[in-house]
Design an enzyme around this catalytic site. Structure first.
Site, PDB file in Angstrom:
ATOM      1  N   ALA A  59      36.139  24.220  27.610  1.00  0.00           N
ATOM      2  CA  ALA A  59      36.408  24.828  28.918  1.00  0.00           C
ATOM      3  C   ALA A  59      35.449  25.983  29.156  1.00  0.00           C
ATOM      4  O   ALA A  59      35.015  26.648  28.208  1.00  0.00           O
ATOM      5  CB  ALA A  59      37.850  25.318  28.998  1.00  0.00           C
ATOM      6  N   ASP A  60      35.123  26.199  30.410  1.00  0.00           N
ATOM      7  CA  ASP A  60      34.283  27.342  30.768  1.00  0.00           C
ATOM      8  C   ASP A  60      34.701  27.852  32.137  1.00  0.00           C
ATOM      9  O   ASP A  60      35.015  27.064  33.030  1.00  0.00           O
ATOM     10  CB  ASP A  60      32.802  26.956  30.788  1.00  0.00           C
ATOM     11  CG  ASP A  60      31.923  28.198  30.692  1.00  0.00           C
ATOM     12  OD1 ASP A  60      31.617  28.605  29.555  1.00  0.00           O
ATOM     13  OD2 ASP A  60      31.591  28.777  31.737  1.00  0.00           O
ATOM     14  N   THR A  61      34.729  29.178  32.281  1.00  0.00           N
ATOM     15  CA  THR A  61      35.181  29.803  33.526  1.00  0.00           C
ATOM     16  C   THR A  61      34.085  30.693  34.095  1.00  0.00           C
ATOM     17  O   THR A  61      33.453  31.451  33.348  1.00  0.00           O
ATOM     18  CB  THR A  61      36.451  30.651  33.260  1.00  0.00           C
ATOM     19  OG1 THR A  61      37.459  29.811  32.699  1.00  0.00           O
ATOM     20  CG2 THR A  61      36.981  31.274  34.545  1.00  0.00           C
ATOM     21  N   GLY A 108      35.824  24.790  34.439  1.00  0.00           N
ATOM     22  CA  GLY A 108      35.516  23.402  34.124  1.00  0.00           C
ATOM     23  C   GLY A 108      36.209  23.046  32.827  1.00  0.00           C
ATOM     24  O   GLY A 108      36.291  23.876  31.913  1.00  0.00           O
TER      25      GLY A 108
END
Length: 197
Positions: A71-73, A108
């Site tokens: 995950a990436d923010t 994501g």
């Protein structure tokens, strides 16, 4: 029981998955992530997949059905991606821009599923609108002094000290924290993958 790995060192993501009733282990992704798209939605999906693939490739003989969650923010204001601050002054500049305005938080998520000895990716992005109250320079500087903004996209954590300046959000709160866990469960259900139990 299916083996689930979270490819993130984020304690916030771990906490959200635990609260959802998911049993998992943590293997943080190493290496540098590269933003290759100016489109926030595309960028976070690519970054999430880079993390998941990085960890997936380190596993020796992963069992069929193993899942790796990356995950990436990112925080976006006026279509510009705001990463983690370079230093305290950068954090102050970012928060000064965001105060009194609405911005977007994109996360994501990429889930790699081990199927027939290859990794099959399932990737999506979630977006939440966040609005801050007007905040004075003195308040922004005091917050920057706490050091809390330094490891956070957009220079703030909604679940931390900055939360008192949040006027409202439209969308998934957990997405802003770092993992849209409800959407993750729904996306996996569509694939007949049960993350809990």
């Amino acid at each position: 029981m299916r083996k689930i790995i979270l490819a993130s060192a984020s304690p916030r993501r771990s906490e959200l998955l635990k609260k959802a009733g998911v049993s998992f282990s943590v293997i943080p992704a190493g290496g540098e992530e590269a933003i290759t798209s100016p489109m926030p939605e595309t960028a976070v999906m690519q970054l999430a997949q880079q993390k998941a693939v990085c960890v997936g490739n380190t596993l020796k003989n992963p069992e069929e059905g193993t899942l790796v969650i990356g995950a990436d923010t990112v925080v976006v204001y006026e279509n510009k991606i705001l990463g983690k601050p370079l230093d305290k002054e950068d954090a102050i500049a970012v928060l000064t821009r965001l105060q009194g305005n609405i911005h977007q938080v994109y996360t994501g998520v990429s889930v790699l599923e081990r199927k027939n000895d290859v990794w099959e990716p399932h990737t999506f992005a979630e977006c939440t609108d966040v609005e801050f109250y007007p905040v004075s320079e003195k308040e922004i500087r005091a917050y920057a002094e706490t050091g809390e903004p330094m490891d956070k996209a957009g220079s703030y954590g909604i679940q931390g000290l900055w939360g008192v300046y949040v006027k409202g959000i439209h969308g998934d709160y957990n997405n802003v924290v770092g993992l849209p866990v409800a959407r993750l469960l729904q996306e996996m259900k569509k694939l007949n993958i049960e993350l809990r139990g």
